[in-house]
Design an enzyme around this catalytic site. Sequence first.
Site, PDB file in Angstrom:
ATOM      1  N   CYS A 217     -33.213 -89.457  87.077  1.00  0.00           N
ATOM      2  CA  CYS A 217     -34.617 -89.145  86.906  1.00  0.00           C
ATOM      3  C   CYS A 217     -34.899 -88.431  85.592  1.00  0.00           C
ATOM      4  O   CYS A 217     -33.996 -88.152  84.810  1.00  0.00           O
ATOM      5  CB  CYS A 217     -35.127 -88.284  88.063  1.00  0.00           C
ATOM      6  SG  CYS A 217     -34.067 -86.884  88.461  1.00  0.00           S
TER       7      CYS A 217
ATOM      8  N   CYS B 283     -23.627 -84.892  78.403  1.00  0.00           N
ATOM      9  CA  CYS B 283     -23.317 -86.248  78.874  1.00  0.00           C
ATOM     10  C   CYS B 283     -23.424 -87.230  77.709  1.00  0.00           C
ATOM     11  O   CYS B 283     -24.508 -87.436  77.149  1.00  0.00           O
ATOM     12  CB  CYS B 283     -24.292 -86.645  79.985  1.00  0.00           C
ATOM     13  SG  CYS B 283     -24.164 -88.378  80.489  1.00  0.00           S
TER      14      CYS B 283
ATOM     15  N   CYS C  99     -19.129 -90.999  88.361  1.00  0.00           N
ATOM     16  CA  CYS C  99     -19.929 -89.873  87.892  1.00  0.00           C
ATOM     17  C   CYS C  99     -20.453 -89.113  89.100  1.00  0.00           C
ATOM     18  O   CYS C  99     -20.980 -89.713  90.036  1.00  0.00           O
ATOM     19  CB  CYS C  99     -21.119 -90.355  87.047  1.00  0.00           C
ATOM     20  SG  CYS C  99     -22.183 -88.998  86.502  1.00  0.00           S
TER      21      CYS C  99
ATOM     22  N   CYS D  31     -19.265 -84.310  77.932  1.00  0.00           N
ATOM     23  CA  CYS D  31     -18.720 -84.754  79.212  1.00  0.00           C
ATOM     24  C   CYS D  31     -18.381 -86.230  79.062  1.00  0.00           C
ATOM     25  O   CYS D  31     -19.267 -87.064  78.880  1.00  0.00           O
ATOM     26  CB  CYS D  31     -19.725 -84.554  80.348  1.00  0.00           C
ATOM     27  SG  CYS D  31     -19.103 -85.186  81.937  1.00  0.00           S
TER      28      CYS D  31
ATOM     29  N   CYS E 209     -16.357 -90.022  82.931  1.00  0.00           N
ATOM     30  CA  CYS E 209     -16.324 -91.398  83.445  1.00  0.00           C
ATOM     31  C   CYS E 209     -15.412 -92.307  82.632  1.00  0.00           C
ATOM     32  O   CYS E 209     -15.083 -93.407  83.078  1.00  0.00           O
ATOM     33  CB  CYS E 209     -17.738 -91.974  83.519  1.00  0.00           C
ATOM     34  SG  CYS E 209     -18.603 -92.020  81.947  1.00  0.00           S
TER      35      CYS E 209
END
EC number: 2.4.2.14
Length: 537
Positions: free
Chosen positions: A8, A278, A432, A493, A496
């Site tokens: 979101c 991220c 994730c 980060c 993943c």
Amino acid sequence: MSELHHECGVAAIYHLSGRGRSPMCTDEGPRQISRLLPRMLLDIQNRGQLAAGMSTYDPDRAKLLHTRKDVGTVTEVFRLNHRAKCESLMRGLAGRAAIGHVRYATCGQDDRSYAQPFVRDHIHKRKWFSFCFNGQLANYGVLKERLLADGDHHLTLDTDTEIILHEIGRVLSHSTERIEWIDVLRQVAGDFDGAYSLALLTAEGEMIVARDPLGIKPMCYVQEGPLFAAASESVALLNLGFETDQIKSLPPGHAIIVSPESGFRMEQFAPVQKPAHCFFEWIYFANVASTLDDRSVYMTRTRLGEELARCERELGRVPLDDPDTIIVPVPDTSKAAADAMAYQLSIPCREGLIRNRYAGRTFIEGGRARKVKAATKYTPLREVMEGKRIILVEDSIVRSTTMNVLLDRIREVGGAKEIHVRVACPPIVAPCFYGIDMSTIDQLIGPKYFGTEGELSDEAQQRLADDLGADSLRYLPVEALARAIDLPADNLCRACVTGNYPTTCGQHLYQIALDNRGNKIDSGRTYEQLAAALSEQ
């Protein structure tokens, strides 16, 4: 890469009274600054198309906090394509402060109950608030179990947003004296493990905008005279009319408090930690016009293309001086990388794929229906690709459904003689747990070929190319990410693509996901297992 979705986006705006009038106001004036909120949400619609909503504050109406939210796009929820209905809604929602949200679900059902903002009604204005949230708490299961442990509490929704709502309410209820909102935030955030940015609005007219201590989720803001505005991405502020140099990123672990009496102030609510931004925000999620933490999304994707070009020269697989060789981006997020790659290699970049923006979301249906949906998303142009050797640039491959169908259509409809896939990202080999909808290893295509370490051997990449129907396939190495974003690798980060998570519970969840591999256990069960595992320690 339509298979991957963000949770979101958040937006907020506030015009203080008695401090002049901002030039950003509409003709209706400061008391209806809320009219700007739907525009801001439109600019971050890329972060979620499932639901939208907003809450506004007006001290002169009985309903101090008024909320509208529903399933649908911003245009649908606020009737932006119907002048009279939109005007009626905006008059009813008029306020000098507003927060808003666009949603794509990583947890919870696709119904109106999960649309945000969430509101906690209360007879005490101090305890009556609305808030919206971007991110995901890795320790959601632990917090849920703790909240329900006494048997006296009940949760109606399967979402960490409701957990946060009740955690804030609990702190307010247990406080015998008036407690400052920054202290409320300090208490609840002390138990959070995960990623979040949030905006909160109270019935006393206070607004709080906060960002997680690691800065995993982005949050930008601007303050000019009596006006304050914030959003998940800078483009929403830029398009209001603010200058680029006015827009700043909220430091991790900090909150901005806006009060009718005291104005604006920024305070730290959590200990300073090494950032873990991220990387996917720059690679895929964010609007290409945004700047996050002083790093341009467009320039990042351009540098990714330069990295692809460098790798292509070293590989020497595709004849670069052949006039039949062209580069084609997968719309839309791959275009900047494809353009830069083409420029560096002196190869034409052509729009050989036209995206159908009204085809719907491919994640709705499963099985055959999902593949049919994927086939309708892009129309190959035979006039561009027939008889050509295509270097197809994609931002990433997660589950491979769309890529598999797309390659078939490029050959059958587009008439390409060769397809060489180049991915501007390392393989996604780990889930994730911070707000992207991939929570189990079995969902991912990467580990099947590169293991959980993401080892990029020539043989494994060619095997995936063969299975997808491409002539060749190459990913970027992990170290290219930091160079492209122009941030130190340890400030990102990259869980993943590496399996190394920046939070304790994230790493615990990954180990559980590894243990569950092949057992067809859904992501919700993973979070429940975390609570059980931690209780045994």
